[in-house]
Design a protein around this motif. Structure first.
Motif, PDB file in Angstrom:
ATOM      1  N   UNK A  21       0.850  -1.146  -0.123  1.00 43.47           N
ATOM      2  CA  UNK A  21      -0.170  -0.029  -0.056  1.00 43.47           C
ATOM      3  C   UNK A  21       0.966   1.182  -0.083  1.00 43.47           C
ATOM      4  N   UNK A  22       0.682   2.064  -0.961  1.00 43.59           N
ATOM      5  CA  UNK A  22       1.644   2.946  -1.220  1.00 43.59           C
ATOM      6  C   UNK A  22       0.860   4.255  -0.957  1.00 43.59           C
ATOM      7  N   UNK A  23       1.061   5.167   0.129  1.00 44.39           N
ATOM      8  CA  UNK A  23       0.354   6.493   0.461  1.00 44.39           C
ATOM      9  C   UNK A  23       0.527   7.303  -0.809  1.00 44.39           C
ATOM     10  N   UNK A  24      -0.450   7.985  -1.310  1.00 46.61           N
ATOM     11  CA  UNK A  24      -0.390   8.896  -2.365  1.00 46.61           C
ATOM     12  C   UNK A  24      -0.097   8.056  -3.705  1.00 46.61           C
ATOM     13  N   UNK A  25      -0.392   6.758  -3.706  1.00 40.38           N
ATOM     14  CA  UNK A  25      -0.206   5.840  -4.963  1.00 40.38           C
ATOM     15  C   UNK A  25      -1.547   6.041  -5.724  1.00 40.38           C
ATOM     16  N   UNK A  26      -1.744   5.226  -6.747  1.00 36.05           N
ATOM     17  CA  UNK A  26      -2.951   5.405  -7.642  1.00 36.05           C
ATOM     18  C   UNK A  26      -4.018   4.327  -6.836  1.00 36.05           C
ATOM     19  N   UNK A  27      -5.198   5.077  -6.405  1.00 31.33           N
ATOM     20  CA  UNK A  27      -6.308   4.225  -5.705  1.00 31.33           C
ATOM     21  C   UNK A  27      -7.032   3.500  -6.552  1.00 31.33           C
ATOM     22  N   UNK A  28      -7.125   2.119  -6.411  1.00 36.66           N
ATOM     23  CA  UNK A  28      -7.764   1.250  -7.061  1.00 36.66           C
ATOM     24  C   UNK A  28      -8.895   0.860  -6.317  1.00 36.66           C
ATOM     25  N   UNK A  38      -6.596  -1.103  -3.050  1.00 37.07           N
ATOM     26  CA  UNK A  38      -5.212  -0.908  -2.806  1.00 37.07           C
ATOM     27  C   UNK A  38      -4.792   0.472  -3.404  1.00 37.07           C
ATOM     28  N   UNK A  39      -3.793   0.924  -2.729  1.00 37.74           N
ATOM     29  CA  UNK A  39      -3.022   2.255  -3.567  1.00 37.74           C
ATOM     30  C   UNK A  39      -1.815   1.751  -3.915  1.00 37.74           C
TER      31      UNK A  39
END
Ligand code: NAD
Length: 502
Positions: A21-28, A38-39
């Motif tokens: 999970x990546x903060x600021x990642x692409x939200x799925x 997930x991000x």
């Protein structure tokens, strides 16, 4: 269990690390209820460059591996996918909202194309051509291209990669895949399985199949990179136009699989029961989100009223709802944008005087999920939104009087992917599939427009992009052709009888 937790469990079942999970990642989000799955972190410019460099380096050794050996990898990959058919199908359903049967069907397509490619790995034939010169041999040989870039759409998050990857790999290329930002989890799982399989076979996995996560800009970087020798891009015509122009500017090969505005002609002699079933699956299946979905129905005036009434009865009863539930045939649209585009097209049709049956939002799931009852739109003539692809379940219906007129209506749109005729009249069937019939890449008789088999070449004409993937001789797009003239004599005759004595 929440869908988000289920994703982690599915990755565990596949023996893969769950997406971090990546903060600021692409939200799925799942279209089932709009909840966050997930991000995922997008690839940085440096990561894109490094991935392509790895694929470029690996291509040098992969091309030296005999094609049937390369087929061994594709065989093992297909077997791994077959073993994991259930979790992979479930993942597709969670991420794209496809009903369970269609998620599983997509995974089966991955298995099928792998089997096809394994056979192909022993059949990459060139030609031997009669030379006009004595003691000369003329040959055609086929060689790998190098790095093949794959850009895929959200609606077939595994199959489109597999159509390209299975063929490109046996042809001796390495891969860099940029999946849709709306379906990166299916890509993480499938490419993870491919790399896991390579490692199990003792192959050097690095660079064989690289994955890039990101939106349009990451796709643009892939297209722009000089080491990528072919870009196979699947998605909208808007995307394909940009990719095609960027590739042409670099004299780079592109294989474009773009939108469709697919039609079926229903003739007076047709078996109406079969027509209703074929039309319902093609138009409403996958919630109208297939490139081959049926969007236009061209019906002989003599059977128009009876057929439309029968279709209205069927569409009224179509089970719309949770794609994971037994009995559901129509799941959700991918997102609000798709819903808004559908409503705008229906408004345009109403403004043009159409009679619209259904198409409203269904009270299923949460506020952030978009379920609709597939629409039937009756128009007097083909016009307005009927001329465009709207990626949602809208079936436009128009009457026709002569068969030539029906073919003209079929061909009078900018796309040219799939088409069908329903008839028992041999002449109509033959004309439809002849040079003066349908101008599409797919022209069917007595089946709908969607659901192509992997054995045929898949793709379409005009604004569908002209590319061909999957079966038949589509493999040739993933190789370069060399013509070799070999002189096994001791004189040097020139072609065309030219004399050049020095
Ligand atoms: P889309 O065009 O929005 O996106 C497709 C992919 O292209 C995504 O990965 C996206 O990030 C990338 N992309 C977008 N612009 C780009 C650019 N300028 N340069 C590089 N990459 C770019 O399509 P979508 O909404 O995901 O999918 C639906 C569309 O795809 C429909 O039009 C459908 O008909 C078409 N489709 C065609 C086929 C086919 O085989 N013909 C198959 C599936 C879907």
């Amino acid at each position: 269990m929440t869908y988000c937790t289920e994703i982690k469990t599915l990755f565990e079942t596949l023996g893969l690390a769950a997406p971090t999970d990546s903060a600021g990642g692409i939200a799925v989000h799942t279209p089932i209820d709009g909840s966050l799955l997930a991000r995922v972190a997008p690839s940085t410019d440096a990561q894109v460059g490094a991935a392509i460099a790895r694929a470029q380096a690996r291509a040098l050794s992969w091309r030296d591996s005999p094609a049937p050996k390369r087929g061994d990898l594709v065989r093992a990959f297909g077997e791994a996918v077959r073993r994991h058919k259930q979790p992979l199908g479930r993942l597709i359903s969670l991420e794209t909202g496809k009903i369970v049967q269609e998620g599983l069907g997509e995974v089966q397509e991955v298995v099928d194309i792998c089997e096809f490619a394994v056979g192909l790995s022993r059949q990459l034939y060139g030609l031997s051509i009669a030379s006009e010169r004595a003691e000369h041999k003329l040959l055609e040989t086929w060689h790998p291209l190098g790095v093949v870039g794959i850009i895929s759409a959200f609606n077939f998050p595994m199959a489109v990669f597999a159509w390209n990857a299975a063929l490109a790999l046996v042809c001796g290329n390495t891969l860099v895949w940029k999946p849709s930002e709306k379906a990166p989890l299916s890509a993480l799982a499938l490419s993870g399985l491919l790399l896991q399989t390579s490692t199990e076979l003792g192959l050097e996995a690095e660079g064989l199949s690289e994955l890039l996560i990101g939106e349009r800009a990451v796709g643009e970087a892939l297209v722009a990179h000089p080491a990528v020798k072919l870009v196979s891009a699947t998605g909208s015509t808007t995307m394909g136009r940009a990719v095609g122009i960027a590739c042409a500017a670099q004299f780079k090969r592109s294989l474009l699989e773009l939108g469709g505005n697919n039609a079926a002609i229903v003739c007076p002699s047709s078996n109406l029961e079969l027509v209703v079933r074929g039309v319902a699956f093609s138009a409403a299946g996958t919630a109208g989100q297939r490139c081959t979905s049926l969007r236009r129905l061209i019906v002989h005036r003599s059977i128009y009223a009876a057929l439309v009434a029968a279709l209205v009865r069927v569409f009224e009863r179509l089970p719309v709802g949770d794609p994971l539930a037994d009995g559901t045939l129509v799941g959700p649209l991918i997102d609000q944008r798709a819903f808004d585009a559908m409503q705008q097209a229906l408004k345009g049709a109403r403004d043009a005087g159409a009679q619209v049956h259904f198409g409203d939002r269904e009270a299923v799931g949460e506020a952030a999920a978009f379920y609709v009852r597939p629409a039937i739109v009756e128009l007097a003539t083909q016009s307005g939104p009927m001329l465009q692809e709207t990626f949602a379940p809208i079936l436009y219906v128009v009457p026709y009087d002569s068969f030539d007129e029906a073919i003209a209506i079929n061909n009078a749109v900018s796309h040219g992917l799939s088409s069908a005729v329903f008839t028992q009249d041999l002449r109509e069937a033959e004309v439809f599939t002849s040079a003066r019939g349908s101008d599409c890449g797919i022209a069917n008789v007595n089946i709908g427009t969607s659901g192509a088999e992997i054995g045929g070449a898949f793709g379409g004409e005009k604004e569908t992009g002209g590319g061909r993937e999957s079966g038949s001789d589509a493999w040739k797009a993933y190789m370069r052709r060399a013509t070799n003239t070999i002189n096994y004599g001791s004189s040097l005759p020139l072609a065309q009888g030219i004399r050049f004595e020095v």
